[in-house]
Design a protein around this motif. Structure first.
Motif, PDB file in Angstrom:
ATOM      1  N   LEU B 138      29.651  56.759  54.372  1.00  0.00           N
ATOM      2  CA  LEU B 138      30.236  55.452  54.117  1.00  0.00           C
ATOM      3  C   LEU B 138      29.166  54.400  53.874  1.00  0.00           C
ATOM      4  N   SER B 139      29.534  53.325  53.204  1.00  0.00           N
ATOM      5  CA  SER B 139      28.589  52.245  52.981  1.00  0.00           C
ATOM      6  C   SER B 139      28.396  51.485  54.295  1.00  0.00           C
ATOM      7  N   GLY B 140      27.400  50.597  54.297  1.00  0.00           N
ATOM      8  CA  GLY B 140      27.101  49.833  55.505  1.00  0.00           C
ATOM      9  C   GLY B 140      28.290  49.043  56.000  1.00  0.00           C
ATOM     10  N   GLY B 141      28.935  48.368  55.064  1.00  0.00           N
ATOM     11  CA  GLY B 141      30.084  47.544  55.433  1.00  0.00           C
ATOM     12  C   GLY B 141      31.223  48.383  56.000  1.00  0.00           C
ATOM     13  N   GLU B 142      31.451  49.530  55.366  1.00  0.00           N
ATOM     14  CA  GLU B 142      32.543  50.394  55.847  1.00  0.00           C
ATOM     15  C   GLU B 142      32.213  50.966  57.220  1.00  0.00           C
ATOM     16  N   PRO B 156      40.517  47.392  74.158  1.00  0.00           N
ATOM     17  CA  PRO B 156      39.705  46.742  75.191  1.00  0.00           C
ATOM     18  C   PRO B 156      40.228  45.354  75.521  1.00  0.00           C
ATOM     19  N   SER B 157      39.737  44.815  76.630  1.00  0.00           N
ATOM     20  CA  SER B 157      40.031  43.421  76.936  1.00  0.00           C
ATOM     21  C   SER B 157      38.869  42.545  76.495  1.00  0.00           C
ATOM     22  N   LEU B 158      37.697  43.161  76.388  1.00  0.00           N
ATOM     23  CA  LEU B 158      36.520  42.424  75.946  1.00  0.00           C
ATOM     24  C   LEU B 158      35.811  43.254  74.895  1.00  0.00           C
ATOM     25  N   LEU B 159      35.552  42.654  73.754  1.00  0.00           N
ATOM     26  CA  LEU B 159      34.861  43.350  72.677  1.00  0.00           C
ATOM     27  C   LEU B 159      33.489  42.721  72.504  1.00  0.00           C
ATOM     28  N   MET B 160      32.431  43.545  72.658  1.00  0.00           N
ATOM     29  CA  MET B 160      31.070  43.027  72.509  1.00  0.00           C
ATOM     30  C   MET B 160      30.507  43.577  71.196  1.00  0.00           C
ATOM     31  N   LEU B 161      30.025  42.692  70.327  1.00  0.00           N
ATOM     32  CA  LEU B 161      29.504  43.147  69.043  1.00  0.00           C
ATOM     33  C   LEU B 161      28.056  42.745  68.881  1.00  0.00           C
ATOM     34  N   ASP B 162      27.243  43.683  68.440  1.00  0.00           N
ATOM     35  CA  ASP B 162      25.825  43.405  68.247  1.00  0.00           C
ATOM     36  C   ASP B 162      25.530  43.273  66.761  1.00  0.00           C
ATOM     37  N   GLU B 163      25.315  42.037  66.324  1.00  0.00           N
ATOM     38  CA  GLU B 163      24.973  41.724  64.941  1.00  0.00           C
ATOM     39  C   GLU B 163      25.923  42.372  63.935  1.00  0.00           C
ATOM     40  N   PRO B 164      27.204  42.009  63.977  1.00  0.00           N
ATOM     41  CA  PRO B 164      28.153  42.609  63.041  1.00  0.00           C
ATOM     42  C   PRO B 164      27.853  42.301  61.581  1.00  0.00           C
ATOM     43  N   SER B 165      27.047  41.248  61.297  1.00  0.00           N
ATOM     44  CA  SER B 165      26.816  40.911  59.904  1.00  0.00           C
ATOM     45  C   SER B 165      25.580  41.576  59.330  1.00  0.00           C
ATOM     46  N   PHE B 166      24.865  42.306  60.167  1.00  0.00           N
ATOM     47  CA  PHE B 166      23.555  42.815  59.771  1.00  0.00           C
ATOM     48  C   PHE B 166      23.616  43.684  58.519  1.00  0.00           C
ATOM     49  N   GLY B 167      22.816  43.330  57.532  1.00  0.00           N
ATOM     50  CA  GLY B 167      22.668  44.178  56.359  1.00  0.00           C
ATOM     51  C   GLY B 167      23.897  44.244  55.474  1.00  0.00           C
ATOM     52  N   LEU B 168      24.835  43.325  55.633  1.00  0.00           N
ATOM     53  CA  LEU B 168      26.070  43.417  54.858  1.00  0.00           C
ATOM     54  C   LEU B 168      26.186  42.280  53.848  1.00  0.00           C
ATOM     55  N   ALA B 169      26.894  42.564  52.762  1.00  0.00           N
ATOM     56  CA  ALA B 169      27.104  41.539  51.743  1.00  0.00           C
ATOM     57  C   ALA B 169      28.005  40.428  52.282  1.00  0.00           C
ATOM     58  N   LEU B 171      30.560  38.804  51.246  1.00  0.00           N
ATOM     59  CA  LEU B 171      32.009  38.966  51.157  1.00  0.00           C
ATOM     60  C   LEU B 171      32.533  39.890  52.251  1.00  0.00           C
ATOM     61  N   VAL B 172      31.795  40.957  52.471  1.00  0.00           N
ATOM     62  CA  VAL B 172      32.195  41.905  53.509  1.00  0.00           C
ATOM     63  C   VAL B 172      32.143  41.237  54.877  1.00  0.00           C
ATOM     64  N   VAL B 173      31.067  40.477  55.088  1.00  0.00           N
ATOM     65  CA  VAL B 173      30.911  39.798  56.376  1.00  0.00           C
ATOM     66  C   VAL B 173      32.078  38.844  56.605  1.00  0.00           C
ATOM     67  N   ALA B 174      32.431  38.110  55.556  1.00  0.00           N
ATOM     68  CA  ALA B 174      33.536  37.160  55.689  1.00  0.00           C
ATOM     69  C   ALA B 174      34.823  37.892  56.077  1.00  0.00           C
ATOM     70  N   GLU B 175      35.036  39.037  55.422  1.00  0.00           N
ATOM     71  CA  GLU B 175      36.238  39.837  55.708  1.00  0.00           C
ATOM     72  C   GLU B 175      36.267  40.252  57.175  1.00  0.00           C
ATOM     73  N   ILE B 176      35.109  40.715  57.654  1.00  0.00           N
ATOM     74  CA  ILE B 176      35.032  41.193  59.035  1.00  0.00           C
ATOM     75  C   ILE B 176      35.284  40.055  60.015  1.00  0.00           C
ATOM     76  N   PHE B 177      34.637  38.927  59.771  1.00  0.00           N
ATOM     77  CA  PHE B 177      34.807  37.823  60.712  1.00  0.00           C
ATOM     78  C   PHE B 177      36.233  37.287  60.685  1.00  0.00           C
ATOM     79  N   ARG B 178      36.834  37.341  59.502  1.00  0.00           N
ATOM     80  CA  ARG B 178      38.231  36.925  59.401  1.00  0.00           C
ATOM     81  C   ARG B 178      39.097  37.821  60.285  1.00  0.00           C
TER      82      ARG B 178
END
Lengths: 290, 238, 349
Positions: B138-142, B156-169, B171-178
């Protein structure tokens, strides 16, 4: 031609035994990056356990089933009690511990059951309705049992949640922990499974090589050759390698060098593979991490 | 105001003999979003690893009031804390679907799991398309979506994310954060996000904590930090 | 620079040396034979320890090189009529070459794979030795008989005493050579390769050359031991050179102390006398006692790895140090590194 087919057929039966042992070795290797040098002695001990049960009056398949379960439990215990404390030790230490385990099982069997060679009955007697003339009933039955074991193991790892969790734990222990998998227990179960299928290999081999505390030394070597040939981190490769070693060993033994030096065929295969293609036919390329 | 879902006091952590975190205090509101910001090497990833029990740590760490500082990683996960690590942590040799099934491994409510699968595939249609593909292809974003989806399947009740935008385009980052924002608002899933992309994180978060060489430099409501020019220039580079 | 620890070590060495020299004049036939066996095993263990303890390469197949030395010397003596003092060195050179050649491919795989390959070598050796294609040379499964070398008349010794002293001289010389090797530049290079192989390369150490040469040297030691064994025992046959022999060597160096040359003596005593005592116990306890050596070996291998990776030699040294309460401990560098390595439980970042 008949002789050739006979050699191939019995090579397949032996190859099945080697394939199961090689699979056990690969299962442990995938999870721990270690080769269990005691796998053969553990299988031998399980086989003696089965023999003792049958000697006390148990029917064959009953003893067979109980032995598999007992071997599973034994494997789990060994992992928790003996292997676990050395999880962070250097490779040399683990190899020495496994050799120690092999010594213990070998002498335990010798002490409990004596060193004289015993015969081990096969549940398969009479003429097989297929392959008649080319292989004995035991060889035919052994091949069927081998196929069943391989199919069950494949189905377990491919289709069950526990099998999936074990594959995950072997590939990526950190991520596995992060989804709640108890990686330590996955290792223990892996050892249990390896011991269980090793016991099947021992029980299939015993009617052919006869039961004595040193019966599995040669079998283990052939299993090593099969695992190395197929790729020590590839279950499919291990099975393929085991079968090839079985058939090749028989053919080379019958037509080239003579039966008495078949073990050197295994040695030659191991050295040849390690020199020309260390990752084996189906394994992943080995990369040294700096 | 309800009690914080995660309360951290005096968190210290070590890599071997080297101490990397020097007594951190911060919290995540129940249903809120906290952003951990700071430069490279400030210790943000270390914080998540410490919370998940992947490295040696001491301090008062309470999840829903219950101390978790001495628990093993897998037990912390089973309590309801999902950690999407840096580098995604996907199982490269397993299929997308197998990766997702592992997220649901500890759950026993089969109906719920099936419903969640539907929901996740709805949220990330690209994963549905590729469900039988090996995760490593899969690609980085996928892969990032897969990692988040797997974490969500843990319910989960708590979701911890480590640099979810790293290395991603972008548009993809926007989609994820949305998607993250949506899940937080609709289901009250608390989020703890480590991000180098400060503006993105500040938009999503209600609290922000600025980390500098293993210490808390500044913390407060994200509005305030976003509005403060001096802070932005000094710590966040924009 | 005379630290109390070192002084004690020298005293012990002198005591052992005096005892060893006086031994042949006090002991008789069978005991002398056992004494010679201990010295022979000690030579083999020093060789294996150079490879495994100091250079970190696992070998589960040194029995094979021992066999090459034994058979090589036997063939040269029986078929070519050479005297033992020519046959044994020649056979040992063959072993060196064999070890060096085996070491080459071994470089590529290292660690676990080397263990596998040497294991295979050990298991296959008896079969190869009894192969009837070469039995004109090797005597097939019957093996070869060798006449015990006669002592020179001017010494006035009997053949047992002569044999013992030959072994003693060989063991002494080879120990001294190994000691110098280990304490010098070469030894430090070997240890560096064992502990930090990549760093060693970047410092300009040609790891490949050192490792293959080390393999060759350790095979040479095993070969000398094998040759001496051939004349001590008086015959060679395939069954004596199976997996059990290679594993016994492993037990010897682990119990005696990895990376400890002095420990080789203790290791040799151990693997010579434990089976002996077990055999005697079969008289009182029946056939089952035959299982005892294996059980002891197995349990000890695991216990030593868990509790005292430096083996008996390490424990003895530690005790001596404590006894002397010297603030500056003196010990062979190799031992400390192995202990640290075996007890290392680092946490991964």
């Amino acid at each position: 031609m008949g002789e050739f087919l006979h050699q191939v057929a019995s090579g397949l039966a032996l190859g099945g035994v080697y394939a199961i042992m090689a699979l056990a070795l690969v299962m442990i290797y995938q999870a721990t990056q270690l080769i269990n040098f005691a796998q053969g002695e553990m299988a031998m001990f399980s086989t003696y356990f089965a023999w003792k049960l049958m000697d006390s009056g148990w029917p064959y398949w009953g003893a067979f089933a109980v032995t598999i379960v007992a071997s599973f439990i034994g494997g789990v215990l060994i992992e928790r009690l003996v292997v676990r404390p050395f999880a962070n030790a250097p490779v040399l230490a683990s190899v020495i511990v496994f050799i120690g385990l092999a010594f213990i099982f070998n002498s335990l069997a010798g002490w409990l059951y004596g060193y004289s060679v015993t015969s081990f009955d096969s549940p398969f007697t009479g003429r097989p309705w297929f392959g008649a003339g080319y292989m004995s009933a035991h060889e035919a039955g052994s091949i069927v049992v081998t196929l069943c074991v391989l199919a069950l193991v494949y189905a377990f790892f491919r289709f069950t949640p526990l099998g999936l969790a074990m594959r995950a734990a072997a590939q990526n222990p950190v991520s596995s922990r992060l989804v709640g998998i108890r990686v330590g227990w996955m290792l223990a179960i892996g050892w249990g499974l390896a011991a269980a299928i090793g016991s099947v290999a021992g029980m299939m081999a015993a009617p052919i090589v006869y039961l004595d505390p040193n019966m599995m030394g040669g079998v283990l070597l052939y299993a090593f050759a099969g695992a190395v040939l197929g790729g020590v981190d590839s279950p499919f490769g291990a099975v393929f390698g085991g079968i090839v070693v079985g058939v090749l060993g028989n053919l080379v033994g019958a037509y080239v060098v003579g039966d008495e030096v078949k073990l050197s065929v295994a040695l030659a295969i191991i050295i040849a593979v390690l020199v020309w293609r260390p990752s084996g036919l189906f394994g992943r390329k080995l990369v040294a991490r700096v | 105001m309800s009690a914080p879902i995660l309360a951290v006091k005096g968190l210290e952590a070590w890599y071997g003999p080297v101490r990397a975190l020097h007594g951190l205090d911060f919290l995540v509101e129940d249903g809120g979003v906290t952003a951990l910001l700071g430069a490279n090497g400030a210790g943000k990833t270390t914080i998540l690893r410490a919370l998940s029990g992947l490295i040696r740590r001491t301090g008062d760490i309470r999840f829903r009031g219950r101390p978790i500082g001495a628990l093993a990683t897998e037990d912390i996960a089973r309590l309801g804390i999902a950690h999407v690590p840096d580098g995604r942590g996907t199982f490269q040799d397993l299929t997308v679907e197998e990766n997702l099934r592992l997220g649901a491994y500890v759950r026993s409510d089969r109906q719920g799991v099936r419903a969640d699968f539907e929901r996740i595939y709805g949220l990330f249609p690209r994963l549905a398309e590729r469900r039988r593909q090996q995760a490593g292809t899969l690609s980085g974003g996928e892969q990032q979506m897969l990692a988040i989806a797997r974490a969500l399947l843990m319910r989960p009740s708590l979701l911890m994310l480590d640099e979810p935008s790293f290395g991603l385009a972008p548009l993809v980052v926007a989609e994820i954060f949305r998607a993250l924002g949506g899940i937080n608002r609709q289901e009250g899933l608390s989020l703890l996000i480590v991000e180098q992309n400060a503006s993105l994180a500040l938009d999503l978060a209600d609290r922000a904590v600025l980390i500098e060489t293993g210490r808390v430099a500044l913390s407060g409501p994200s509005q305030a930090i976003r509005a403060d020019d001096a802070v932005r220039r000094a710590y966040l580079g924009y | 620079m005379a630290e109390p620890g070192r002084a004690l070590g020298v005293l012990v060495a002198i005591a052992v040396g005096v005892f060893a020299l006086a031994f042949p004049f006090a002991a008789s036939g069978y005991h002398l034979y056992q004494g010679a066996q201990v010295l022979i095993l000690m030579i083999a263990l020093i060789g294996l320890n150079l490879l495994t303890g100091f250079n970190g390469q696992i070998s589960l197949g040194h029995g094979a090189f021992f066999a090459i030395g034994s058979y090589g010397a036997a063939i040269l003596m029986v078929k070519a009529g050479l005297p033992f003092w020519a046959a044994i060195p020649l056979a040992s050179v063959v072993c060196f070459i064999a070890g060096f050649l085996f070491g080459f491919p071994a470089l590529r795989f290292g660690g676990l794979y080397l263990a596998l390959a040497t294991f295979a070598l050990a298991v296959a050796t008896p079969q190869i030795l009894s192969y009837n294609g070469i039995d004109a040379l090797t005597g097939g499964s019957q093996g070869l008989t060798i006449a015990k070398p006669a002592p020179p008349v001017w010494t006035g010794l009997n053949s047992d005493q002569w044999l013992y002293l030959v072994c003693l001289a060989s063991a002494g010389a080879l120990y001294w050579a190994a000691r110098n090797l280990v304490r010098g530049r070469v030894g430090r290079a070997l240890i560096a390769i064992r502990d930090q192989p990549i760093a060693a390369e970047t410092m300009g150490i040609n790891a490949a050359l050192y490792k293959t040469t080390c393999f060759g040297v350790s095979a040479l030691y095993a070969g000398v031991a094998g040759g001496l064994s051939a004349i001590a025992v008086g015959f060679v046959s395939p069954e004596s050179f199976g997996l059990a022999l290679s594993l016994a060597f492993l037990v010897g160096i682990v119990v005696g102390g990895l990376a400890s040359l002095g420990g080789a003596l203790f290791g040799a005593l151990f693997i010579e006398f434990v089976p002996n005592i077990a055999d005697q116990l079969t008289v009182s306890f029946g056939e089952g006692a035959k299982a005892l050596p294996g059980a002891i070996y197995g349990v000890l291998l695991i216990l030593v790895m868990a509790a005292m990776p430096t083996g008996v030699a390490g424990v003895a040294q530690a005790a001596a140090r404590a006894l002397m309460s010297s603030w500056r401990p003196s010990h062979e560098k190799g031992g400390v590194n192995v202990a640290a390595n075996c007890q290392g439980k680092g946490e991964a970042p």
